[in-house]
Design a protein around this motif. Structure first.
Motif, PDB file in Angstrom:
ATOM      1  N   HIS A  10       0.822  -1.212   0.000  1.00  0.00           N
ATOM      2  CA  HIS A  10       0.000   0.000   0.000  1.00  0.00           C
ATOM      3  C   HIS A  10       0.857   1.263   0.000  1.00  0.00           C
ATOM      4  O   HIS A  10       0.486   2.280  -0.584  1.00  0.00           O
ATOM      5  N   TRP A  13       2.001   1.988  -3.596  1.00  0.00           N
ATOM      6  CA  TRP A  13       0.940   2.631  -4.380  1.00  0.00           C
ATOM      7  C   TRP A  13       0.800   4.101  -4.000  1.00  0.00           C
ATOM      8  O   TRP A  13       0.608   4.960  -4.871  1.00  0.00           O
ATOM      9  N   ALA A  39      -3.875   5.353  -8.320  1.00  0.00           N
ATOM     10  CA  ALA A  39      -2.827   4.727  -7.511  1.00  0.00           C
ATOM     11  C   ALA A  39      -3.107   4.927  -6.022  1.00  0.00           C
ATOM     12  O   ALA A  39      -2.928   3.998  -5.220  1.00  0.00           O
ATOM     13  N   THR A  42      -5.915   2.686  -5.039  1.00  0.00           N
ATOM     14  CA  THR A  42      -5.418   1.308  -5.008  1.00  0.00           C
ATOM     15  C   THR A  42      -4.645   1.061  -3.714  1.00  0.00           C
ATOM     16  O   THR A  42      -4.790   0.009  -3.086  1.00  0.00           O
ATOM     17  N   GLY A  43      -3.854   2.040  -3.292  1.00  0.00           N
ATOM     18  CA  GLY A  43      -3.126   1.919  -2.026  1.00  0.00           C
ATOM     19  C   GLY A  43      -4.066   1.799  -0.843  1.00  0.00           C
ATOM     20  O   GLY A  43      -3.848   0.977   0.059  1.00  0.00           O
ATOM     21  N   THR A  46      -5.734  -1.593  -0.978  1.00  0.00           N
ATOM     22  CA  THR A  46      -4.763  -2.620  -0.576  1.00  0.00           C
ATOM     23  C   THR A  46      -4.568  -2.625   0.931  1.00  0.00           C
ATOM     24  O   THR A  46      -4.492  -3.682   1.560  1.00  0.00           O
ATOM     25  N   GLU A  53      -1.070  -9.157  -5.305  1.00  0.00           N
ATOM     26  CA  GLU A  53      -0.541  -8.354  -6.403  1.00  0.00           C
ATOM     27  C   GLU A  53      -1.385  -8.384  -7.671  1.00  0.00           C
ATOM     28  O   GLU A  53      -1.655  -7.323  -8.233  1.00  0.00           O
ATOM     29  N   GLN A  56      -4.264  -6.225  -7.179  1.00  0.00           N
ATOM     30  CA  GLN A  56      -3.890  -4.812  -7.061  1.00  0.00           C
ATOM     31  C   GLN A  56      -3.735  -4.179  -8.443  1.00  0.00           C
ATOM     32  O   GLN A  56      -4.220  -3.071  -8.688  1.00  0.00           O
ATOM     33  N   PHE A  60      -5.938  -1.245  -9.993  1.00  0.00           N
ATOM     34  CA  PHE A  60      -5.286  -0.030 -10.487  1.00  0.00           C
ATOM     35  C   PHE A  60      -5.693   0.248 -11.935  1.00  0.00           C
ATOM     36  O   PHE A  60      -6.024   1.387 -12.285  1.00  0.00           O
TER      37      PHE A  60
END
Length: 148
Positions: A10, A13, A39, A42-43, A46, A53, A56, A60
């Motif tokens: 995380h 990202w 991004a 996404t972080g 996550t 992965e 993720q 993203f």
């Protein structure tokens, strides 16, 4: 792939989001900010869900497409007002200006002086020194007509 760095996914990202945001400031184009937002989201996703992965990257990619689409759509529906709408349209700014022929207009084409520059012009034949008015522009050429 993300596990080779000593940071949790995380954070990677979120760092990518900061890099993209900075790049948008340095290279303005109003495009990278949407990818940076994807991004960042996404972080956060996550961090909250702990997804792997492949997921993720899928999140993203999906968020990037959605963010760019949403941003472009919003600006299409809410255009930015400007005090000078012809700022980047040099030929349109010249419409209505008086110009002087510096290379005779023969066969419909010649050259005219506009302030400190010389432009290709199309219009009725005119000898050197004739003053004309710009009535339009096309493909970087001024369309001129006799003064009223």
């Amino acid at each position: 792939m993300l596990d080779v760095l000593p940071l949790e996914a995380h954070w990677i990202w979120m760092i990518l989001a900061a890099i993209l945001g900075t790049a948008e400031i340095l290279l303005p184009g109003f495009f990278l900010i949407w990818i940076g937002l994807a991004a960042l989201l996404t972080g956060v996703i996550t961090l909250l869900t702990g997804i792997g992965e492949p997921a993720q990257f899928a999140v993203f990619a999906t968020l990037s497409v959605a963010a760019v689409y949403a941003g472009r759509r919003w600006f299409a529906l809410n255009p930015i007002e400007t005090s000078d709408p012809l700022l980047n349209d040099r030929t349109a700014r010249l419409i209505g200006e008086t110009v002087t022929v510096v290379e005779a207009i023969e066969g419909g084409t010649g050259r005219v002086r506009v302030a400190d520059g010389v432009w290709t012009a199309t219009g009725a034949d005119a000898p050197v020194g004739t003053r004309l008015r710009v009535k339009g522009a096309t493909n970087g050429r001024l369309i001129v007509e006799p003064l009223p």
